[in-house]
Design a protein around this motif. Structure first.
Motif, PDB file in Angstrom:
ATOM      1  N   GLN A   1      -4.391   0.967 -10.277  1.00 50.58           N
ATOM      2  CA  GLN A   1      -5.821   1.230 -10.103  1.00 50.58           C
ATOM      3  C   GLN A   1      -6.287   0.937  -8.677  1.00 50.58           C
ATOM      4  OE1 GLN A   1      -7.908  -1.010 -13.113  1.00 50.58           O
ATOM      5  NE2 GLN A   1      -6.587  -0.257 -14.765  1.00 50.58           N
ATOM      6  N   TYR A   2      -5.512   0.141  -7.947  1.00 49.68           N
ATOM      7  CA  TYR A   2      -5.826  -0.184  -6.556  1.00 49.68           C
ATOM      8  C   TYR A   2      -5.074   0.720  -5.583  1.00 49.68           C
ATOM      9  CZ  TYR A   2      -7.950  -4.467  -8.346  1.00 49.68           C
ATOM     10  OH  TYR A   2      -8.750  -5.370  -9.013  1.00 49.68           O
ATOM     11  N   GLY A   3      -4.350   1.706  -6.120  1.00 49.83           N
ATOM     12  CA  GLY A   3      -3.579   2.600  -5.274  1.00 49.83           C
ATOM     13  C   GLY A   3      -2.353   1.953  -4.670  1.00 49.83           C
ATOM     14  N   LEU A   4      -1.831   0.919  -5.320  1.00 50.41           N
ATOM     15  CA  LEU A   4      -0.712   0.166  -4.774  1.00 50.41           C
ATOM     16  C   LEU A   4       0.614   0.585  -5.407  1.00 50.41           C
ATOM     17  CD1 LEU A   4      -2.353  -3.385  -4.658  1.00 50.41           C
ATOM     18  CD2 LEU A   4      -2.281  -1.632  -2.867  1.00 50.41           C
ATOM     19  N   HIS A   5       1.702   0.173  -4.756  1.00 49.93           N
ATOM     20  CA  HIS A   5       3.047   0.499  -5.214  1.00 49.93           C
ATOM     21  C   HIS A   5       3.836  -0.788  -5.444  1.00 49.93           C
ATOM     22  CE1 HIS A   5       2.612   4.781  -4.091  1.00 49.93           C
ATOM     23  NE2 HIS A   5       1.858   4.291  -3.121  1.00 49.93           N
ATOM     24  N   SER A   6       4.685  -0.772  -6.462  1.00 46.77           N
ATOM     25  CA  SER A   6       5.552  -1.915  -6.729  1.00 46.77           C
ATOM     26  C   SER A   6       6.798  -1.801  -5.866  1.00 46.77           C
ATOM     27  CB  SER A   6       5.928  -1.963  -8.214  1.00 46.77           C
ATOM     28  OG  SER A   6       6.857  -3.006  -8.451  1.00 46.77           O
ATOM     29  N   LEU A   7       6.919  -2.690  -4.893  1.00 46.24           N
ATOM     30  CA  LEU A   7       8.077  -2.707  -4.005  1.00 46.24           C
ATOM     31  C   LEU A   7       9.286  -3.313  -4.699  1.00 46.24           C
ATOM     32  CD1 LEU A   7       9.053  -2.287  -0.996  1.00 46.24           C
ATOM     33  CD2 LEU A   7       8.530  -4.708  -0.682  1.00 46.24           C
ATOM     34  N   ALA A   8       9.070  -4.373  -5.456  1.00 47.68           N
ATOM     35  CA  ALA A   8      10.186  -5.051  -6.124  1.00 47.68           C
ATOM     36  C   ALA A   8       9.654  -5.887  -7.276  1.00 47.68           C
ATOM     37  CB  ALA A   8      10.945  -5.935  -5.136  1.00 47.68           C
ATOM     38  N   ASP A   9      10.496  -6.048  -8.278  1.00 43.42           N
ATOM     39  CA  ASP A   9      10.189  -6.837  -9.467  1.00 43.42           C
ATOM     40  C   ASP A   9      11.033  -8.109  -9.413  1.00 43.42           C
ATOM     41  OD1 ASP A   9      10.203  -7.933 -12.097  1.00 43.42           O
ATOM     42  OD2 ASP A   9       9.705  -5.976 -12.949  1.00 43.42           O
ATOM     43  N   MET A  10      10.378  -9.249  -9.232  1.00 49.17           N
ATOM     44  CA  MET A  10      11.098 -10.514  -9.110  1.00 49.17           C
ATOM     45  C   MET A  10      11.871 -10.851 -10.381  1.00 49.17           C
ATOM     46  SD  MET A  10      10.040 -11.350  -6.045  1.00 49.17           S
ATOM     47  CE  MET A  10      10.262  -9.576  -5.881  1.00 49.17           C
ATOM     48  N   GLY A  11      11.293 -10.515 -11.510  1.00 49.56           N
ATOM     49  CA  GLY A  11      11.961 -10.797 -12.772  1.00 49.56           C
ATOM     50  C   GLY A  11      13.199  -9.947 -12.956  1.00 49.56           C
ATOM     51  N   GLU A  12      13.107  -8.676 -12.560  1.00 49.34           N
ATOM     52  CA  GLU A  12      14.265  -7.795 -12.653  1.00 49.34           C
ATOM     53  C   GLU A  12      15.409  -8.326 -11.801  1.00 49.34           C
ATOM     54  OE1 GLU A  12      14.600  -3.699 -10.647  1.00 49.34           O
ATOM     55  OE2 GLU A  12      13.984  -3.262 -12.713  1.00 49.34           O
TER      56      GLU A  12
ATOM     57  N   ARG B   1       0.828  -1.208   0.000  1.00 51.10           N
ATOM     58  CA  ARG B   1       0.000   0.000   0.000  1.00 51.10           C
ATOM     59  C   ARG B   1       0.858   1.252   0.000  1.00 51.10           C
ATOM     60  NH1 ARG B   1      -4.353   0.361   4.543  1.00 51.10           N
ATOM     61  NH2 ARG B   1      -2.659  -0.481   5.806  1.00 51.10           N
ATOM     62  N   GLU B   2       1.981   1.197   0.685  1.00 47.56           N
ATOM     63  CA  GLU B   2       2.856   2.347   0.822  1.00 47.56           C
ATOM     64  C   GLU B   2       4.190   2.061   0.145  1.00 47.56           C
ATOM     65  OE1 GLU B   2       1.737   5.056   2.044  1.00 47.56           O
ATOM     66  OE2 GLU B   2      -0.129   4.245   2.858  1.00 47.56           O
ATOM     67  N   PRO B   3       4.844   3.092  -0.386  1.00 54.70           N
ATOM     68  CA  PRO B   3       6.155   2.876  -0.992  1.00 54.70           C
ATOM     69  C   PRO B   3       7.255   2.661   0.031  1.00 54.70           C
ATOM     70  CG  PRO B   3       5.569   5.196  -1.091  1.00 54.70           C
ATOM     71  CD  PRO B   3       4.354   4.467  -0.583  1.00 54.70           C
ATOM     72  N   ASP B   4       6.938   2.832   1.322  1.00 52.21           N
ATOM     73  CA  ASP B   4       7.945   2.673   2.376  1.00 52.21           C
ATOM     74  C   ASP B   4       7.354   1.883   3.534  1.00 52.21           C
ATOM     75  OD1 ASP B   4       7.633   5.943   3.971  1.00 52.21           O
ATOM     76  OD2 ASP B   4       6.165   4.669   2.979  1.00 52.21           O
ATOM     77  N   VAL B   5       7.080   0.593   3.298  1.00 51.31           N
ATOM     78  CA  VAL B   5       6.394  -0.224   4.291  1.00 51.31           C
ATOM     79  C   VAL B   5       7.160  -0.341   5.593  1.00 51.31           C
ATOM     80  CG1 VAL B   5       5.142  -1.601   2.618  1.00 51.31           C
ATOM     81  CG2 VAL B   5       7.422  -2.319   3.314  1.00 51.31           C
ATOM     82  N   GLY B   6       8.444  -0.146   5.579  1.00 42.11           N
ATOM     83  CA  GLY B   6       9.224  -0.265   6.805  1.00 42.11           C
ATOM     84  C   GLY B   6       9.444   1.063   7.500  1.00 42.11           C
TER      85      GLY B   6
ATOM     86  N   PRO C   1      -6.873  -6.531  -3.774  1.00 40.78           N
ATOM     87  CA  PRO C   1      -7.810  -5.954  -2.807  1.00 40.78           C
ATOM     88  C   PRO C   1      -7.383  -6.174  -1.356  1.00 40.78           C
ATOM     89  CG  PRO C   1      -8.999  -7.080  -4.546  1.00 40.78           C
ATOM     90  CD  PRO C   1      -7.554  -7.411  -4.741  1.00 40.78           C
ATOM     91  N   ALA C   2      -6.773  -7.335  -1.066  1.00 39.32           N
ATOM     92  CA  ALA C   2      -6.333  -7.625   0.303  1.00 39.32           C
ATOM     93  C   ALA C   2      -5.218  -6.677   0.725  1.00 39.32           C
ATOM     94  CB  ALA C   2      -5.880  -9.073   0.416  1.00 39.32           C
ATOM     95  N   VAL C   3      -4.282  -6.381  -0.189  1.00 37.51           N
ATOM     96  CA  VAL C   3      -3.216  -5.429   0.122  1.00 37.51           C
ATOM     97  C   VAL C   3      -3.809  -4.034   0.294  1.00 37.51           C
ATOM     98  CG1 VAL C   3      -1.059  -4.390  -0.671  1.00 37.51           C
ATOM     99  CG2 VAL C   3      -1.505  -6.813  -1.114  1.00 37.51           C
ATOM    100  N   ARG C   4      -4.668  -3.649  -0.604  1.00 42.19           N
ATOM    101  CA  ARG C   4      -5.300  -2.325  -0.548  1.00 42.19           C
ATOM    102  C   ARG C   4      -6.048  -2.112   0.764  1.00 42.19           C
ATOM    103  NH1 ARG C   4     -10.207  -2.257  -4.266  1.00 42.19           N
ATOM    104  NH2 ARG C   4     -10.891  -3.559  -2.507  1.00 42.19           N
ATOM    105  N   ASP C   5      -6.752  -3.162   1.226  1.00 41.00           N
ATOM    106  CA  ASP C   5      -7.584  -3.049   2.420  1.00 41.00           C
ATOM    107  C   ASP C   5      -6.814  -3.304   3.714  1.00 41.00           C
ATOM    108  OD1 ASP C   5      -9.631  -2.602   0.626  1.00 41.00           O
ATOM    109  OD2 ASP C   5     -10.401  -4.651   0.702  1.00 41.00           O
ATOM    110  N   GLY C   6      -5.507  -3.546   3.618  1.00 38.48           N
ATOM    111  CA  GLY C   6      -4.698  -3.733   4.808  1.00 38.48           C
ATOM    112  C   GLY C   6      -4.812  -5.097   5.458  1.00 38.48           C
TER     113      GLY C   6
END
Length: 219
Positions: free
Chosen positions: A95-106, A11-16, A73-78
């Motif tokens: 569209q869910y207001g979420l942020h990409s923390l990391a790309d596993m493929g990258e 949900r946040e770009p800085d979860v920690g 939806p589960a991440v969005r709703d906490g």
């Protein structure tokens, strides 16, 4: 393929509580956190575990398995701290207001230089070499026919897609149906072998037999 790996979303770009931009690859914000995944027996989960082993000190906390379409939806709703998503979610998570923390493929591509083996069509050797070549040729012909006439398969794709937006479906197909779909080649075989070997080293899958994956070039 390349550039088509699973994403870890929050949900946040800085979860920690610390800017991920400042922390770079030290993504300790997931340490001890709850992460939703679509399956524990999937390439996505293997890539996630390998990534976490490299960059999440102390490891993540609880891993919760839930249907793919419920994760964002589960991440969005906490309900969970983060979610591992695949496929068309790469194009829709904003569209869910979420942020990409990391790309596993990258992460996989940077650490191995190989493409990501995301899926396969499996056939038994007992079918015989001629039948296997026919199956491979038929699949290859089908893929190339779809490339030549994308509109022919569009109704079927939209009927079965999680994301019904035609533009998203087109981007999804363009990313995941690629040159490796028509012919794995040496890089494709190396990617499969590399993933299973690294996963075995982490104790996630049994060791790969010496002759399990023999490269068989096209006739």
């Amino acid at each position: 393929g390349r550039g088509c790996g699973p994403l870890v979303l929050t949900r946040e770009p800085d979860v920690g509580g610390t800017s991920l931009l400042e922390r770079g690859r030290e993504l300790g914000g997931l340490t001890g956190r709850t992460v939703a995944v679509p399956s524990e027996k999937s390439t996505a989960y293997l890539l996630f575990r390998l990534w976490a082993a490299d960059v999440v000190p102390g490891g993540v906390g609880e891993v919760v398995v839930m249907p793919f379409h419920e994760i964002m939806p589960a991440v969005r709703d906490g309900k969970v701290d983060a979610g591992l998503v695949i496929h068309e979610a790469r194009f829709t998570y904003q569209q869910y207001g979420l942020h990409s923390l990391a790309d596993m493929g990258e992460h996989w591509e940077q650490t191995t230089g190989l493409p990501i083996p995301l899926g396969a069509i499996i056939a038994k050797r007992s079918l015989g070499a001629d039948t296997l070549r026919l199956l491979a040729a038929s699949a290859r012909t089908s893929v190339r026919a779809a490339w030549d006439d994308p509109e022919a398969s569009r109704p079927y794709v939209l009927e079965h897609a999680q994301e019904m937006d035609p533009a998203v479906a087109d981007r999804h197909i363009g990313l995941y149906v690629n040159e490796f779909t028509a012919d794995l080649g040496e890089d494709g075989y190396a990617a499969v072998r590399g993933l299973l070997t690294r996963a075995a080293a982490e104790g996630l899958v049994p060791p790969l037999g010496r002759d399990a994956l023999g490269f068989v070039p096209q006739a």
